[in-house]
Design a protein around this motif. Structure first.
Motif, PDB file in Angstrom:
ATOM      1  N   LEU A 503       0.805  -1.209   0.000  1.00  0.00           N
ATOM      2  CA  LEU A 503       0.000   0.000   0.000  1.00  0.00           C
ATOM      3  C   LEU A 503       0.847   1.271   0.000  1.00  0.00           C
ATOM      4  CD1 LEU A 503      -2.830   1.056  -0.069  1.00  0.00           C
ATOM      5  CD2 LEU A 503      -2.921   0.968   2.412  1.00  0.00           C
ATOM      6  N   GLN A 504       1.969   1.261   0.733  1.00  0.00           N
ATOM      7  CA  GLN A 504       2.785   2.470   0.776  1.00  0.00           C
ATOM      8  C   GLN A 504       3.501   2.731  -0.542  1.00  0.00           C
ATOM      9  OE1 GLN A 504       3.176  -0.227   2.561  1.00  0.00           O
ATOM     10  NE2 GLN A 504       5.306  -0.757   2.980  1.00  0.00           N
ATOM     11  N   ASP A 571      -1.763  -8.162  -9.036  1.00  0.00           N
ATOM     12  CA  ASP A 571      -2.555  -7.023  -8.560  1.00  0.00           C
ATOM     13  C   ASP A 571      -3.926  -7.473  -8.056  1.00  0.00           C
ATOM     14  OD1 ASP A 571      -0.434  -5.439  -9.312  1.00  0.00           O
ATOM     15  OD2 ASP A 571      -1.294  -4.936 -11.259  1.00  0.00           O
ATOM     16  N   ALA A 572      -3.918  -8.534  -7.232  1.00  0.00           N
ATOM     17  CA  ALA A 572      -5.169  -9.121  -6.736  1.00  0.00           C
ATOM     18  C   ALA A 572      -5.565  -8.574  -5.374  1.00  0.00           C
ATOM     19  CB  ALA A 572      -5.031 -10.638  -6.659  1.00  0.00           C
ATOM     20  N   GLY A 573      -4.923  -7.516  -4.925  1.00  0.00           N
ATOM     21  CA  GLY A 573      -5.270  -6.946  -3.634  1.00  0.00           C
ATOM     22  C   GLY A 573      -4.173  -6.039  -3.105  1.00  0.00           C
ATOM     23  N   ILE A 574      -4.282  -5.705  -1.831  1.00  0.00           N
ATOM     24  CA  ILE A 574      -3.359  -4.780  -1.177  1.00  0.00           C
ATOM     25  C   ILE A 574      -2.798  -5.417   0.094  1.00  0.00           C
ATOM     26  CG2 ILE A 574      -3.161  -2.540   0.005  1.00  0.00           C
ATOM     27  CD1 ILE A 574      -3.499  -2.239  -2.979  1.00  0.00           C
ATOM     28  N   PHE A 575      -1.484  -5.241   0.294  1.00  0.00           N
ATOM     29  CA  PHE A 575      -0.840  -5.703   1.522  1.00  0.00           C
ATOM     30  C   PHE A 575      -0.457  -4.475   2.350  1.00  0.00           C
ATOM     31  CE2 PHE A 575       3.141  -6.818   3.825  1.00  0.00           C
ATOM     32  CZ  PHE A 575       2.569  -7.705   4.724  1.00  0.00           C
ATOM     33  N   ILE A 576      -0.954  -4.426   3.588  1.00  0.00           N
ATOM     34  CA  ILE A 576      -0.665  -3.312   4.500  1.00  0.00           C
ATOM     35  C   ILE A 576       0.295  -3.797   5.574  1.00  0.00           C
ATOM     36  CG2 ILE A 576      -1.649  -1.609   6.068  1.00  0.00           C
ATOM     37  CD1 ILE A 576      -4.305  -1.947   4.629  1.00  0.00           C
ATOM     38  N   ASP A 577       1.504  -3.319   5.535  1.00  0.00           N
ATOM     39  CA  ASP A 577       2.468  -3.747   6.548  1.00  0.00           C
ATOM     40  C   ASP A 577       2.869  -2.613   7.480  1.00  0.00           C
ATOM     41  OD1 ASP A 577       3.822  -2.315   4.621  1.00  0.00           O
ATOM     42  OD2 ASP A 577       5.663  -3.490   4.795  1.00  0.00           O
ATOM     43  N   GLN A 583      -0.022   6.592   5.501  1.00  0.00           N
ATOM     44  CA  GLN A 583      -1.220   7.377   5.797  1.00  0.00           C
ATOM     45  C   GLN A 583      -1.360   8.658   4.974  1.00  0.00           C
ATOM     46  OE1 GLN A 583      -1.173   7.913  10.031  1.00  0.00           O
ATOM     47  NE2 GLN A 583      -2.267   6.001  10.422  1.00  0.00           N
ATOM     48  N   PRO A 584      -0.350   9.481   4.847  1.00  0.00           N
ATOM     49  CA  PRO A 584      -0.536  10.720   4.084  1.00  0.00           C
ATOM     50  C   PRO A 584      -0.952  10.462   2.632  1.00  0.00           C
ATOM     51  CG  PRO A 584       1.429  10.832   5.425  1.00  0.00           C
ATOM     52  CD  PRO A 584       0.955   9.423   5.491  1.00  0.00           C
ATOM     53  N   SER A 585      -0.310   9.505   1.980  1.00  0.00           N
ATOM     54  CA  SER A 585      -0.665   9.249   0.589  1.00  0.00           C
ATOM     55  C   SER A 585      -2.072   8.683   0.487  1.00  0.00           C
ATOM     56  CB  SER A 585       0.341   8.278  -0.045  1.00  0.00           C
ATOM     57  OG  SER A 585       0.333   7.042   0.651  1.00  0.00           O
ATOM     58  N   LEU A 586      -2.480   7.872   1.435  1.00  0.00           N
ATOM     59  CA  LEU A 586      -3.837   7.327   1.423  1.00  0.00           C
ATOM     60  C   LEU A 586      -4.866   8.430   1.639  1.00  0.00           C
ATOM     61  CD1 LEU A 586      -5.796   4.928   1.371  1.00  0.00           C
ATOM     62  CD2 LEU A 586      -5.438   4.711   3.823  1.00  0.00           C
ATOM     63  N   ALA A 587      -4.604   9.310   2.623  1.00  0.00           N
ATOM     64  CA  ALA A 587      -5.552  10.371   2.942  1.00  0.00           C
ATOM     65  C   ALA A 587      -5.684  11.370   1.820  1.00  0.00           C
ATOM     66  CB  ALA A 587      -5.117  11.089   4.219  1.00  0.00           C
ATOM     67  N   ASN A 588      -4.633  11.562   1.023  1.00  0.00           N
ATOM     68  CA  ASN A 588      -4.666  12.553  -0.034  1.00  0.00           C
ATOM     69  C   ASN A 588      -5.238  12.028  -1.342  1.00  0.00           C
ATOM     70  OD1 ASN A 588      -3.608  14.602   1.534  1.00  0.00           O
ATOM     71  ND2 ASN A 588      -1.481  13.966   1.117  1.00  0.00           N
ATOM     72  N   LYS A 589      -5.633  10.763  -1.356  1.00  0.00           N
ATOM     73  CA  LYS A 589      -6.264  10.252  -2.570  1.00  0.00           C
ATOM     74  C   LYS A 589      -7.573  10.990  -2.805  1.00  0.00           C
ATOM     75  CE  LYS A 589      -3.404   7.071  -3.961  1.00  0.00           C
ATOM     76  NZ  LYS A 589      -2.771   7.119  -5.283  1.00  0.00           N
TER      77      LYS A 589
END
Length: 636
Positions: A503-504, A571-577, A583-589
């Motif tokens: 994700l990052q 590209d079958a999903g997202i891995f969050i480690d 967080q900043p890149s996710l929030a700014n989507k």
């Protein structure tokens, strides 16, 4: 000569036919001896030498040593002689027929038939030589391997073709049988096919004498077609028809539709017009099912080339059913059975990407009984209850049972009541299994790694699973696109590998997390939890083919001693480690439109899954979005 298995029956029958020398019965076990006698080089046969020499001296016929050698070679099969020698053989047969004092009626008929056959054969040879455009060269291509008697008969069938302008090319696949090698020494091989037409003939099959003439005539009269096949007869080891298979089609479109479902045309019935593009594309390059893989390539992979195929109604080939068939090789047959469905799925999804959304692959194959399968998700979790609920919440409509191993540290013991009272576990105890592991100290990770496989294996055994059920292996940091999971289920593959983006660094395509797996319970028991989680496809496999190391594709691979159908899902999903780093890149989507009404094939795409799952990721990481430029972190 007729082969009989029972010796008592042989002793009874032979006296009944003692006055008919043209009929002889032998034991089945003597067939190989008969074949051996038939392929002795005539120059090495003193009896034939003395017989022919005495006959020619008696008639005062003078021939050279070379001519005499050719005459002896004609005893193998007179249709294999050159024209001059064959004409000489015809003269000798006519002379024998006219001057032999005593010939049985059957022998007389045999002489007449052979003389007529030689005359007709010589006539067609002259016609082909004088009019090559009307009789273009046909190359008969045959492979062989240690089947001497069948090979001998198959070559004779080629020699007896009514179409005479042909060449025979035999490719020996490493035969060790000396009798097979003797046969090959008697045949002049041409190193490369030169014919305008190529006809396929297996060394154990029967070619009808009219086959080449029938199929070449069709291709000459129908220049829009480059490939044709015909009906065939499955026959016993000694050539007795078992039944007559009909594969006649009325149009090219009908043939193409049939090929999507089954290889309905036998390999030994194909004749091909070798145009420039067929010389380019008509190449066998597959380990097994080489004929079917070639037809699928010509008809579908090269669809823009519009290579046209037709199947004719007459039975031109007898396909022997016997234990020495190459298709009876257990590994080759296993690979064939695994690979064919993958290619059919690939073609079907190319035509309609969502064809398997509401009906499985087995349904389209008209299988009478389709095994019902369940998905059991084995999920490892450590952390807040909310994170666990967020992860399994996105899969609950696609998974039948959740088996969760929850690790609690001493500071988290107080939430046990909250966990057990949650409706996910309190209301669905028969469906979902929760296993709590309490750990203390700082060195529990090694303990978890060693015990986790045993715990999941034991919990699965308690569920009384069927071999065909699926086991999904993941942890709560692995977010699988549920539409990728559904597609895997509908395709009924053996083993699935989900490639998850970090994700990052979601914009980077080359680096994928590949530990999330799904596999049948039968294979799970044989391979084991740890080996499955750590399995990666050997990169050397992809060095032989021009394609990426990991993509959204179906493969047949040899794993743990058997062929398996493996579905790699890029590209079958997202891995969050690490929530803190992304967080900043996710929030700014930016905000996106709702994808609820997108087609399933679109929902399987990473960008659409990422867009539609933003709220899930934010909830997992404790992000409370107040506006698209600011975010507030909340404790879970």
């Amino acid at each position: 000569m007729i082969a009989i298995k029972n010796k008592d029956l042989l002793d009874y029958i032979n006296p009944q036919f003692k006055n008919i020398p043209s009929i002889k019965f032998i034991l089945t076990e003597d067939v190989n001896d008969f074949a051996k006698d038939s392929i002795i080089k005539p120059q090495q046969d003193p009896i034939k030498f003395m017989h022919y020499n005495s006959y020619l001296n008696k008639k005062d016929i003078k021939i050279t040593t070379t001519q005499f050698s050719k005459l002896l070679n004609c005893s193998y099969d007179y249709l294999g002689c050159d024209e001059a020698t064959l004409d000489f053989v015809r003269y000798l047969m006519i002379d024998t027929f006219l001057n032999q004092e005593i010939l049985h009626d059957i022998k007389q008929l045999e002489f007449i038939n052979q003389i007529e056959y030689i005359y007709t054969h010589l006539y067609y040879l002259e016609q082909a030589r004088s009019n090559p455009e009307k009789y273009p060269l046909a190359s008969v291509v045959m492979s062989c391997h240690n089947r001497d008697y069948y090979l001998l008969v198959s070559v004779q069938h080629v020699l007896q073709q009514t179409y005479v302008n042909w060449e025979l090319l035999i490719s020996d696949d490493g035969s060790s049988n000396p009798k097979t090698l003797q046969i090959l020494q008697l045949i002049q091989n041409i190193p490369r096919s030169r014919g305008e037409f190529v006809a396929i003939q297996d060394d154990d099959d029967i070619m009808m004498p009219f086959r080449l003439e029938y199929q070449i005539d069709f291709l000459k009269r129908n220049p829009e077609y480059e490939v044709c096949a015909s009906a065939y007869m499955p026959v016993t080891e000694i050539g007795v028809p078992k039944y007559y298979a009909s594969n006649y089609v009325h149009s090219f479109d009908e043939a193409k539709a049939l090929f999507m479902q089954v290889n309905f045309a036998a390999h030994s019935t194909f004749t091909v017009r070798m145009t420039d593009r067929m010389k380019k594309y008509y190449i066998y390059n597959h380990q097994t099912a080489y004929d079917y893989s070639l037809w699928l390539k010509l008809l579908f992979d090269l669809e823009n080339e519009d290579i046209r195929f037709f199947s004719l109604p007459r039975h031109v080939t007898g396909i022997r059913v016997h234990s020495q068939r190459m298709s009876h090789n257990s590994y080759e047959y296993s690979h064939y059975q695994k690979w064919i469905p993958l290619k059919q799925i690939e073609i079907a999804e190319k035509i309609s990407p969502d064809i398997y959304e509401n009906a499985s692959y087995q349904y389209y194959q008209h299988q009478q009984f389709e095994l019902q399968k369940k998905i059991f998700a084995c999920i490892y979790h450590q952390g807040s209850l909310q994170k666990l609920l967020t992860n399994i919440g996105q899969l609950k409509d696609f998974v039948d049972n959740f088996i969760i191993v929850y690790v609690l540290t001493p500071s988290e013991y107080q939430i046990m009541n909250e966990i057990f009272n949650n409706p996910m576990f309190s209301d669905y105890q028969s469906k979902n299994t929760l296993h709590i592991i309490k750990v203390t100290g700082t060195r529990y990770k090694g303990y978890i790694d060693s015990e986790l496989p045993n715990i999941f294996t034991r919990l699965l055994e308690d569920k009384n699973l069927q071999d065909q059920d699926y086991i999904l292996l993941s942890n709560t940091s692995e977010f699988i696109n549920p539409f990728q999971l559904k597609r895997f289920y509908q395709l009924s593959q053996d083993f699935g590998i989900f490639g998850l983006r970090y994700l990052q660094s979601v914009d980077k395509e080359d680096y994928l997390y590949q530990k999330t797996k799904i596999i049948s319970y039968h294979l799970f028991r044989n391979i084991g939890y740890k080996a499955i989680r750590e399995y990666v496809i050997d990169e050397d496999i992809f060095k032989l083919v021009p394609q990426p190391r990991f993509e959204d594709k179906l493969y047949t691979l040899f794993i743990n001693g058997e062929y398996l159908n493996v579905n790699t899902m890029k590209d079958a999903g997202i891995f969050i480690d690490d929530c803190q780093n992304y967080q900043p890149s996710l929030a700014n989507k930016p905000n996106y439109k709702d994808n609820t009404f997108s087609a399933p094939s679109q929902k399987r795409k990473l960008e659409n899954f990422y867009i539609s799952s933003n709220d899930i990721f934010q909830s997992y990481c404790g992000i409370n979005i107040e506006d698209k430029n600011n975010y507030v972190k909340t404790e879970l």
